[in-house]
Design a protein around this motif. Structure first.
Motif, PDB file in Angstrom:
ATOM      1  N   ASN A 167       0.803  -1.214   0.000  1.00  0.00           N
ATOM      2  CA  ASN A 167       0.000   0.000   0.000  1.00  0.00           C
ATOM      3  C   ASN A 167       0.841   1.270   0.000  1.00  0.00           C
ATOM      4  O   ASN A 167       0.432   2.283  -0.574  1.00  0.00           O
ATOM      5  CB  ASN A 167      -0.969  -0.014   1.184  1.00  0.00           C
ATOM      6  N   PHE A 168       2.005   1.225   0.605  1.00  0.00           N
ATOM      7  CA  PHE A 168       2.886   2.385   0.549  1.00  0.00           C
ATOM      8  C   PHE A 168       3.339   2.620  -0.889  1.00  0.00           C
ATOM      9  O   PHE A 168       3.312   3.748  -1.390  1.00  0.00           O
ATOM     10  CB  PHE A 168       4.097   2.176   1.464  1.00  0.00           C
ATOM     11  N   GLN A 169       3.711   1.535  -1.578  1.00  0.00           N
ATOM     12  CA  GLN A 169       4.134   1.656  -2.970  1.00  0.00           C
ATOM     13  C   GLN A 169       2.987   2.120  -3.865  1.00  0.00           C
ATOM     14  O   GLN A 169       3.195   2.886  -4.816  1.00  0.00           O
ATOM     15  CB  GLN A 169       4.691   0.322  -3.476  1.00  0.00           C
ATOM     16  N   ALA A 170       1.778   1.680  -3.570  1.00  0.00           N
ATOM     17  CA  ALA A 170       0.607   2.141  -4.333  1.00  0.00           C
ATOM     18  C   ALA A 170       0.480   3.654  -4.230  1.00  0.00           C
ATOM     19  O   ALA A 170       0.191   4.348  -5.216  1.00  0.00           O
ATOM     20  CB  ALA A 170      -0.657   1.464  -3.819  1.00  0.00           C
ATOM     21  N   GLY A 171       0.699   4.189  -3.024  1.00  0.00           N
ATOM     22  CA  GLY A 171       0.671   5.634  -2.841  1.00  0.00           C
ATOM     23  C   GLY A 171       1.815   6.326  -3.553  1.00  0.00           C
ATOM     24  O   GLY A 171       1.639   7.389  -4.158  1.00  0.00           O
ATOM     25  N   VAL A 172       3.002   5.717  -3.485  1.00  0.00           N
ATOM     26  CA  VAL A 172       4.166   6.294  -4.154  1.00  0.00           C
ATOM     27  C   VAL A 172       3.907   6.459  -5.653  1.00  0.00           C
ATOM     28  O   VAL A 172       4.222   7.497  -6.253  1.00  0.00           O
ATOM     29  CB  VAL A 172       5.418   5.421  -3.925  1.00  0.00           C
ATOM     30  N   PRO A 196      -8.652   7.600  11.073  1.00  0.00           N
ATOM     31  CA  PRO A 196      -7.426   7.710  11.866  1.00  0.00           C
ATOM     32  C   PRO A 196      -6.863   6.351  12.281  1.00  0.00           C
ATOM     33  O   PRO A 196      -7.594   5.493  12.784  1.00  0.00           O
ATOM     34  CB  PRO A 196      -7.876   8.508  13.098  1.00  0.00           C
ATOM     35  N   GLY A 197      -5.556   6.181  12.064  1.00  0.00           N
ATOM     36  CA  GLY A 197      -4.849   5.021  12.589  1.00  0.00           C
ATOM     37  C   GLY A 197      -5.010   3.725  11.838  1.00  0.00           C
ATOM     38  O   GLY A 197      -4.402   2.720  12.215  1.00  0.00           O
ATOM     39  N   ILE A 198      -5.813   3.671  10.757  1.00  0.00           N
ATOM     40  CA  ILE A 198      -5.986   2.429  10.001  1.00  0.00           C
ATOM     41  C   ILE A 198      -4.800   2.278   9.048  1.00  0.00           C
ATOM     42  O   ILE A 198      -4.550   3.150   8.219  1.00  0.00           O
ATOM     43  CB  ILE A 198      -7.317   2.417   9.234  1.00  0.00           C
ATOM     44  N   THR A 199      -4.091   1.173   9.169  1.00  0.00           N
ATOM     45  CA  THR A 199      -2.786   1.041   8.511  1.00  0.00           C
ATOM     46  C   THR A 199      -2.850   1.249   7.002  1.00  0.00           C
ATOM     47  O   THR A 199      -1.976   1.905   6.433  1.00  0.00           O
ATOM     48  CB  THR A 199      -2.166  -0.328   8.816  1.00  0.00           C
ATOM     49  N   VAL A 200      -3.861   0.680   6.342  1.00  0.00           N
ATOM     50  CA  VAL A 200      -3.910   0.799   4.889  1.00  0.00           C
ATOM     51  C   VAL A 200      -4.039   2.262   4.476  1.00  0.00           C
ATOM     52  O   VAL A 200      -3.417   2.710   3.498  1.00  0.00           O
ATOM     53  CB  VAL A 200      -5.049  -0.060   4.298  1.00  0.00           C
ATOM     54  N   GLY A 201      -4.816   3.027   5.222  1.00  0.00           N
ATOM     55  CA  GLY A 201      -4.977   4.439   4.918  1.00  0.00           C
ATOM     56  C   GLY A 201      -3.712   5.235   5.178  1.00  0.00           C
ATOM     57  O   GLY A 201      -3.328   6.101   4.377  1.00  0.00           O
ATOM     58  N   VAL A 202      -3.059   4.943   6.288  1.00  0.00           N
ATOM     59  CA  VAL A 202      -1.811   5.628   6.629  1.00  0.00           C
ATOM     60  C   VAL A 202      -0.740   5.340   5.576  1.00  0.00           C
ATOM     61  O   VAL A 202      -0.041   6.251   5.114  1.00  0.00           O
ATOM     62  CB  VAL A 202      -1.317   5.191   8.026  1.00  0.00           C
TER      63      VAL A 202
END
Length: 366
Positions: A167-172, A196-202
């Motif tokens: 998910n971080f790479q998807a955001g990148v 707030p605080g939900i890992t996929v969103g963060v």
């Protein structure tokens, strides 16, 4: 030996009868003992075969799937993938979902019910990545394999394994695309986040700002970063109607917004509705994450500029395979399996790797 109450002739006849029946009684005792021993061995043999395999021969493996909601198309596709793979493997699929994104109570109850029903493993997209951990631990303590799909728990080690998009790479990817597509414009960014605080969103939010190259400041309470270029942030729970309301609120706060990041495509389509109502749909770029068929079509017609496509059907089918394998081998899945992510756009940018709309439609959520 004298037998009381019997005369001499009677005694002689009694001795003959005793001699005649004694060997037979002994024979039946021996035969009876042999039968009992044979039955005991057979029972022990059957018991040994059952315990060594982890489930008795012929018992159908039960797999649980718990999604965040039943209505989000992403989870509909995930359920479809699980049903198809369970049928192919001869397993029985039990399903449940939260009433809304963030509904931990319903997911916790579903875990309890599935454990009571005798599932071998549970696949879950956790709504509240921290609050669900105690319920998951109870299931694992009873020998149930628990695999997170799409959304990692907090901590990730709370489950046996994770099958998900990075998910971080998807955001990148969408951050890099937005940076290139903006050219020299000064960004005025709105982020329409999850909760707030939900890992996929963060992870997606932080990945987007990282890919965009925005100067960031970390919020230690939520783990989410912010940047001076971000002029408005609103939570949407990934819902289209809430996405529209969030965009309306952001436009009231700062009408100069020219770039919108959204947690998913339902939120993106809600944002587009608000922008269109304000007459700003041609002045604001929307980038998102999901890559569902509806989202790719929104790229095709220009409502969304780009999305990071992920593959929930693959997550679910691989999760079912892992539980069936565990039932037969006793070996649980472990660690993180990246199920892939692809940038989809109709307007590619130099130095940003992407696929076109045709690819996106052919692979939407496959």
């Amino acid at each position: 030996m004298e037998l009381p109450g019997v005369d001499a002739g009677g005694r002689e006849e009694a001795v003959k009868l005793a001699d005649r029946w004694t060997p037979r009684r002994r024979t039946w005792r021996v035969a009876g003992a042999g039968v009992l021993a044979t039955l005991a061995l057979l029972a022990a043999g059957c018991s040994g075969r059952s315990s060594s395999s982890g489930s008795s021969k012929g018992t159908q493996v039960q797999v649980g799937l718990i999604t965040k909601t039943e209505t989000n198309p992403f989870f509909v596709k995930m359920k479809e993938g699980a049903e198809k793979e369970a049928a192919a493997k001869g397993a029985k699929l039990l399903t449940a979902a939260g009433k809304f994104d963030g509904d931990n109570a319903s997911q916790a109850t579903a875990i309890e019910n599935m454990v009571a029903a005798g599932v071998k493993g549970i696949l879950i997209t956790p709504s509240d990545t921290k609050a669900i951990v105690p319920s998951i631990q109870k299931a694992r303590d009873k020998g149930v394999e628990v695999i997170a799909l799409d959304t990692p728990t907090d901590p990730q080690s709370a489950v046996d394994a994770l099958f998900a998009t990075n998910n971080f790479q998807a955001g990148v990817l969408i951050g890099q695309y937005a940076k290139a597509a903006m050219g020299g414009k000064t960004p005025r960014i709105a982020t329409l986040d999850l909760a707030p605080g939900i890992t996929v969103g963060v992870l997606r939010h932080n990945g987007f700002l990282s890919g965009f190259g925005a100067a960031t400041v970390n919020d230690t309470a939520t783990g989410q970063v912010t940047a001076s270029q971000v002029v408005c942030s609103q939570d949407t729970q990934g819902d289209q109607a809430k996405g529209q309301t969030a965009m309306e609120n952001c436009l009231q706060k700062d009408p100069s917004i020219n770039l919108v990041y959204t947690i998913n495509e339902p939120a993106a389509l809600g944002a587009y509705t608000a922008l269109k109502a304000a007459g700003k749909q041609n002045d604001v770029m929307i980038v998102s994450v999901d890559g569902g068929c509806t989202g790719v079509k929104a790229i095709q017609d220009g409502r969304i500029a780009a999305t990071s496509q992920q593959y929930p059907l693959k997550m679910a089918s691989r999760g079912v395979d892992a539980v069936v394998d565990f039932a037969s081998s006793g070996q649980k899945a472990s660690g993180y399996t990246d199920t892939g992510v692809t940038l989809i756009t109709a307007k590619p940018q130099p130095a940003v790797e992407s696929k076109d709309v045709q690819f996106g439609l052919a692979n939407c959520w496959g």
